[in-house]
Design a protein around this motif. Structure first.
Motif, PDB file in Angstrom:
ATOM      1  N   ALA A  64      -3.875  10.777  -4.987  1.00 36.42           N
ATOM      2  CA  ALA A  64      -4.724  10.885  -3.796  1.00 36.42           C
ATOM      3  C   ALA A  64      -5.244   9.503  -3.414  1.00 36.42           C
ATOM      4  O   ALA A  64      -5.480   8.655  -4.279  1.00 36.42           O
ATOM      5  N   ILE A  65      -5.388   9.298  -2.113  1.00 37.67           N
ATOM      6  CA  ILE A  65      -5.810   8.010  -1.566  1.00 37.67           C
ATOM      7  C   ILE A  65      -7.014   8.212  -0.649  1.00 37.67           C
ATOM      8  O   ILE A  65      -7.072   9.178   0.111  1.00 37.67           O
ATOM      9  N   GLY A  66      -7.947   7.270  -0.725  1.00 37.71           N
ATOM     10  CA  GLY A  66      -9.072   7.210   0.205  1.00 37.71           C
ATOM     11  C   GLY A  66      -9.430   5.760   0.451  1.00 37.71           C
ATOM     12  O   GLY A  66      -8.835   4.845  -0.134  1.00 37.71           O
ATOM     13  N   PHE A  67     -10.389   5.538   1.289  1.00 41.45           N
ATOM     14  CA  PHE A  67     -10.819   4.183   1.644  1.00 41.45           C
ATOM     15  C   PHE A  67     -12.300   4.036   1.322  1.00 41.45           C
ATOM     16  O   PHE A  67     -13.081   4.957   1.517  1.00 41.45           O
ATOM     17  N   ASN A  68     -12.702   2.883   0.822  1.00 40.39           N
ATOM     18  CA  ASN A  68     -14.101   2.676   0.457  1.00 40.39           C
ATOM     19  C   ASN A  68     -14.805   1.722   1.415  1.00 40.39           C
ATOM     20  O   ASN A  68     -15.717   1.003   1.027  1.00 40.39           O
ATOM     21  N   ASN A 113      -8.174  -3.905  -1.952  1.00 34.99           N
ATOM     22  CA  ASN A 113      -9.406  -3.617  -2.683  1.00 34.99           C
ATOM     23  C   ASN A 113     -10.248  -2.552  -1.996  1.00 34.99           C
ATOM     24  O   ASN A 113     -11.177  -2.024  -2.601  1.00 34.99           O
ATOM     25  N   ASN A 114      -9.956  -2.234  -0.750  1.00 38.54           N
ATOM     26  CA  ASN A 114     -10.678  -1.205  -0.005  1.00 38.54           C
ATOM     27  C   ASN A 114      -9.959   0.140  -0.035  1.00 38.54           C
ATOM     28  O   ASN A 114     -10.395   1.084   0.626  1.00 38.54           O
ATOM     29  N   ILE A 115      -8.862   0.214  -0.779  1.00 39.36           N
ATOM     30  CA  ILE A 115      -8.088   1.452  -0.875  1.00 39.36           C
ATOM     31  C   ILE A 115      -8.240   2.006  -2.292  1.00 39.36           C
ATOM     32  O   ILE A 115      -7.985   1.308  -3.265  1.00 39.36           O
ATOM     33  N   THR A 116      -8.680   3.239  -2.391  1.00 41.94           N
ATOM     34  CA  THR A 116      -8.838   3.911  -3.678  1.00 41.94           C
ATOM     35  C   THR A 116      -7.625   4.800  -3.901  1.00 41.94           C
ATOM     36  O   THR A 116      -7.344   5.682  -3.093  1.00 41.94           O
ATOM     37  N   ILE A 117      -6.894   4.533  -4.981  1.00 37.27           N
ATOM     38  CA  ILE A 117      -5.753   5.377  -5.345  1.00 37.27           C
ATOM     39  C   ILE A 117      -6.061   5.993  -6.695  1.00 37.27           C
ATOM     40  O   ILE A 117      -6.284   5.286  -7.681  1.00 37.27           O
ATOM     41  N   CYS A 118      -6.087   7.308  -6.746  1.00 36.72           N
ATOM     42  CA  CYS A 118      -6.339   8.017  -7.999  1.00 36.72           C
ATOM     43  C   CYS A 118      -5.089   8.799  -8.383  1.00 36.72           C
ATOM     44  O   CYS A 118      -4.306   9.218  -7.529  1.00 36.72           O
ATOM     45  N   GLY A 119      -4.925   8.969  -9.682  1.00 39.53           N
ATOM     46  CA  GLY A 119      -3.757   9.692 -10.178  1.00 39.53           C
ATOM     47  C   GLY A 119      -2.588   8.760 -10.387  1.00 39.53           C
ATOM     48  O   GLY A 119      -2.754   7.605 -10.781  1.00 39.53           O
ATOM     49  N   ASN A 120      -1.392   9.242 -10.097  1.00 42.08           N
ATOM     50  CA  ASN A 120      -0.160   8.533 -10.376  1.00 42.08           C
ATOM     51  C   ASN A 120       0.219   7.603  -9.211  1.00 42.08           C
ATOM     52  O   ASN A 120       0.897   8.021  -8.279  1.00 42.08           O
ATOM     53  N   SER A 121      -0.213   6.338  -9.294  1.00 43.68           N
ATOM     54  CA  SER A 121       0.089   5.396  -8.209  1.00 43.68           C
ATOM     55  C   SER A 121       1.554   4.978  -8.215  1.00 43.68           C
ATOM     56  O   SER A 121       2.042   4.384  -7.250  1.00 43.68           O
ATOM     57  N   ALA A 122       2.296   5.304  -9.280  1.00 39.87           N
ATOM     58  CA  ALA A 122       3.741   5.019  -9.332  1.00 39.87           C
ATOM     59  C   ALA A 122       4.565   6.161  -8.742  1.00 39.87           C
ATOM     60  O   ALA A 122       5.788   6.115  -8.746  1.00 39.87           O
ATOM     61  N   ASN A 123       3.889   7.167  -8.236  1.00 37.64           N
ATOM     62  CA  ASN A 123       4.514   8.332  -7.636  1.00 37.64           C
ATOM     63  C   ASN A 123       5.396   7.923  -6.449  1.00 37.64           C
ATOM     64  O   ASN A 123       4.990   7.129  -5.610  1.00 37.64           O
ATOM     65  N   THR A 124       6.620   8.431  -6.403  1.00 32.23           N
ATOM     66  CA  THR A 124       7.484   8.279  -5.224  1.00 32.23           C
ATOM     67  C   THR A 124       7.710   9.654  -4.629  1.00 32.23           C
ATOM     68  O   THR A 124       7.801  10.646  -5.357  1.00 32.23           O
ATOM     69  N   LEU A 125       7.792   9.719  -3.315  1.00 30.27           N
ATOM     70  CA  LEU A 125       7.876  11.018  -2.657  1.00 30.27           C
ATOM     71  C   LEU A 125       9.246  11.331  -2.094  1.00 30.27           C
ATOM     72  O   LEU A 125       9.574  12.488  -1.858  1.00 30.27           O
ATOM     73  N   PHE A 126      10.043  10.313  -1.846  1.00 29.74           N
ATOM     74  CA  PHE A 126      11.352  10.543  -1.200  1.00 29.74           C
ATOM     75  C   PHE A 126      12.455  10.037  -2.097  1.00 29.74           C
ATOM     76  O   PHE A 126      12.324   9.147  -2.849  1.00 29.74           O
TER      77      PHE A 126
END
Length: 126
Positions: A64-68, A113-126
């Motif tokens: 999951a991604i969000g912005f701080n 530095n303003n992007i919060t990535i939680c979980g598996n940041s090595a995740n590929t979707l395609f």
């Protein structure tokens, strides 16, 4: 204070939809590979050290991604378009998020530095 996202549904600023961490706790997101909260401060921690991406992963989302920080809508849109292009090219979530910061007609007002990535940041979707 409630951590959440304020979404304006139209030009009537008195008609927002608000989505909070407590709302997210009511959902099942265990089938989600990626959730993106493209709004101001969605990746910022609240008083309980929670944020929307963290709670999403705690609830079962893979990434999951969000912005701080505050986001300019046009710049957030430009970043999002490039982000999905990089994902479609086979990049993982972290690299796609980082590489999407570059190559715009104007400099973005935020960085990795303003992007919060939680979980598996090595995740590929395609």
């Amino acid at each position: 204070n409630i951590l959440g996202t304020w979404i304006e549904l139209d030009d009537n600023h008195n008609n927002p939809a608000v989505f909070s961490v407590s709302d997210l706790n009511q959902l099942s997101v265990s089938n989600m590979k990626l959730i993106i909260f493209i709004a101001c401060h969605t990746g910022a921690n609240n008083a309980n050290d929670n944020n929307l991406p963290k709670v999403s992963v705690d609830k079962g989302a893979e990434t999951a991604i969000g912005f701080n920080t505050d986001l300019n809508c046009a710049q957030a849109g430009m970043w999002t378009t490039k982000f999905f292009q990089h994902l479609e090219d086979g990049e993982n979530v972290y690299n796609a998020a980082y590489n999407s910061l570059f190559g715009h007609a104007e400099n973005l007002d935020f960085d990795i530095n303003n992007i919060t990535i939680c979980g598996n940041s090595a995740n590929t979707l395609f």
